[in-house]
Design a protein around this motif. Sequence first.
Motif, PDB file in Angstrom:
ATOM      1  N   ALA A 221       0.836  -1.200   0.000  1.00 26.51           N
ATOM      2  CA  ALA A 221       0.000   0.000   0.000  1.00 26.51           C
ATOM      3  C   ALA A 221       0.874   1.253   0.000  1.00 26.51           C
ATOM      4  O   ALA A 221       1.989   1.261   0.523  1.00 26.51           O
ATOM      5  CB  ALA A 221      -0.924  -0.002   1.214  1.00 26.51           C
ATOM      6  N   GLU A 233      -1.955   4.536   5.114  1.00 25.36           N
ATOM      7  CA  GLU A 233      -1.846   3.515   4.066  1.00 25.36           C
ATOM      8  C   GLU A 233      -3.018   3.655   3.093  1.00 25.36           C
ATOM      9  O   GLU A 233      -4.174   3.685   3.509  1.00 25.36           O
ATOM     10  CB  GLU A 233      -1.851   2.122   4.688  1.00 25.36           C
ATOM     11  N   VAL A 235      -4.579   2.046  -0.482  1.00 24.91           N
ATOM     12  CA  VAL A 235      -4.584   0.974  -1.485  1.00 24.91           C
ATOM     13  C   VAL A 235      -5.196   1.535  -2.767  1.00 24.91           C
ATOM     14  O   VAL A 235      -6.360   1.961  -2.777  1.00 24.91           O
ATOM     15  CB  VAL A 235      -5.380  -0.243  -0.980  1.00 24.91           C
ATOM     16  N   THR A 239      -1.986  -0.925  -7.090  1.00 23.00           N
ATOM     17  CA  THR A 239      -1.447  -1.879  -6.118  1.00 23.00           C
ATOM     18  C   THR A 239      -2.325  -3.119  -6.010  1.00 23.00           C
ATOM     19  O   THR A 239      -1.826  -4.231  -5.792  1.00 23.00           O
ATOM     20  CB  THR A 239      -1.308  -1.210  -4.750  1.00 23.00           C
ATOM     21  N   THR A 240      -3.650  -2.941  -6.166  1.00 20.13           N
ATOM     22  CA  THR A 240      -4.547  -4.103  -6.159  1.00 20.13           C
ATOM     23  C   THR A 240      -4.258  -5.017  -7.341  1.00 20.13           C
ATOM     24  O   THR A 240      -4.234  -6.256  -7.202  1.00 20.13           O
ATOM     25  CB  THR A 240      -6.006  -3.628  -6.195  1.00 20.13           C
TER      26      THR A 240
END
Length: 348
Positions: A221, A233, A235, A239-240
């Motif tokens: 993250a 953090e 996401v 990044t996913t």
Amino acid sequence: FFFFFFFQAEDGIRDAQESRGLGDVYKRQVQTYQYATQETIMTREFSSQTPVPGIVIETRNDKIIEAKAYFTSEMWMKQREVTTLYIQRMTRGWLARREAARARKERDHDSEENARKQEELRKKDEEEHKREIERRMHPKTTEDFEILRNELDAWRETETKKIKDAGKNGELTPEEVQKALHQLLLKETKLLQTIDRLKNTASTINREDRIENMLQAMSAAKMWKRTDGRFTEVVTPLTTRAKELMDLYHGLKMPFLSIDDRLDILLHVKWTVNEFDCNLTREVVDLIDREADMLNRGRPEKSLEGLRKRLCNLFLQFVETVEFNPEAARFQKVPRKMLQEAQTNFNE
């Protein structure tokens, strides 16, 4: 009894007058002197009664007080000196005990600190010793292999010198010297082969660690710094996407899976790469179809190792491509735009 106290009072007044310079009772200052009377109320009422016939006096709670020896000023000063010396002695003892306790505490603290430092040094030496042994048993870096090579060269030179000195001293014949040198050469060759095997193993382990660290960094993250100095953090979709590709790569590397689980992983990988059409994705799909066909035919795991290794390498190349995984742009040593421009210029 009454006259005794009266005369005593008169004597006290006369003494007070004489002490104030009022000796003559016929003087004006004596005749006009203002006397003050002060009364005291005791906390407990009492009275005195002279024993007479016909009166019963309660004597059970009476206390008989006898006069003690006369206490002179010299005795008082001596008692004060003795008491003062006692107080001084007790005070000096208390100060000495406090200083001794402080010194003992400081000594114990220094002793504990020295013991702690000695323990830290001992643990540090043990860790350094273990690390040096680990570097020689399982080398990973270039420096580790350089140490092995240097130690091997030093060992070979020492053994060669021993053999030649034995030949000069007559302990060994020339034929025995040649035989000993031949045996030393065989040992050195065997050790060099061992070092090469360790180097190949370390190269494989380092490559896997490097790939794993890269995948973890891609899928981690984002850390955004806030105005108060703390981090949050976040996401993101990129990044996913990177985390999904990392999970698929780990699935391809996972051993000892059942046929159904393996086919399920291959199907998910095929769906992922089919989103793009290029030579790389077509080759990945072709390898997936070949492995699925071989699994359905019941081929053993041993015969699929090369195919699976090739599939993992191609899928890793897919993960490292910016068009398929935008997070990979941060890990490219050379920007992809420069590579495309160089390829274009080369083709022209």
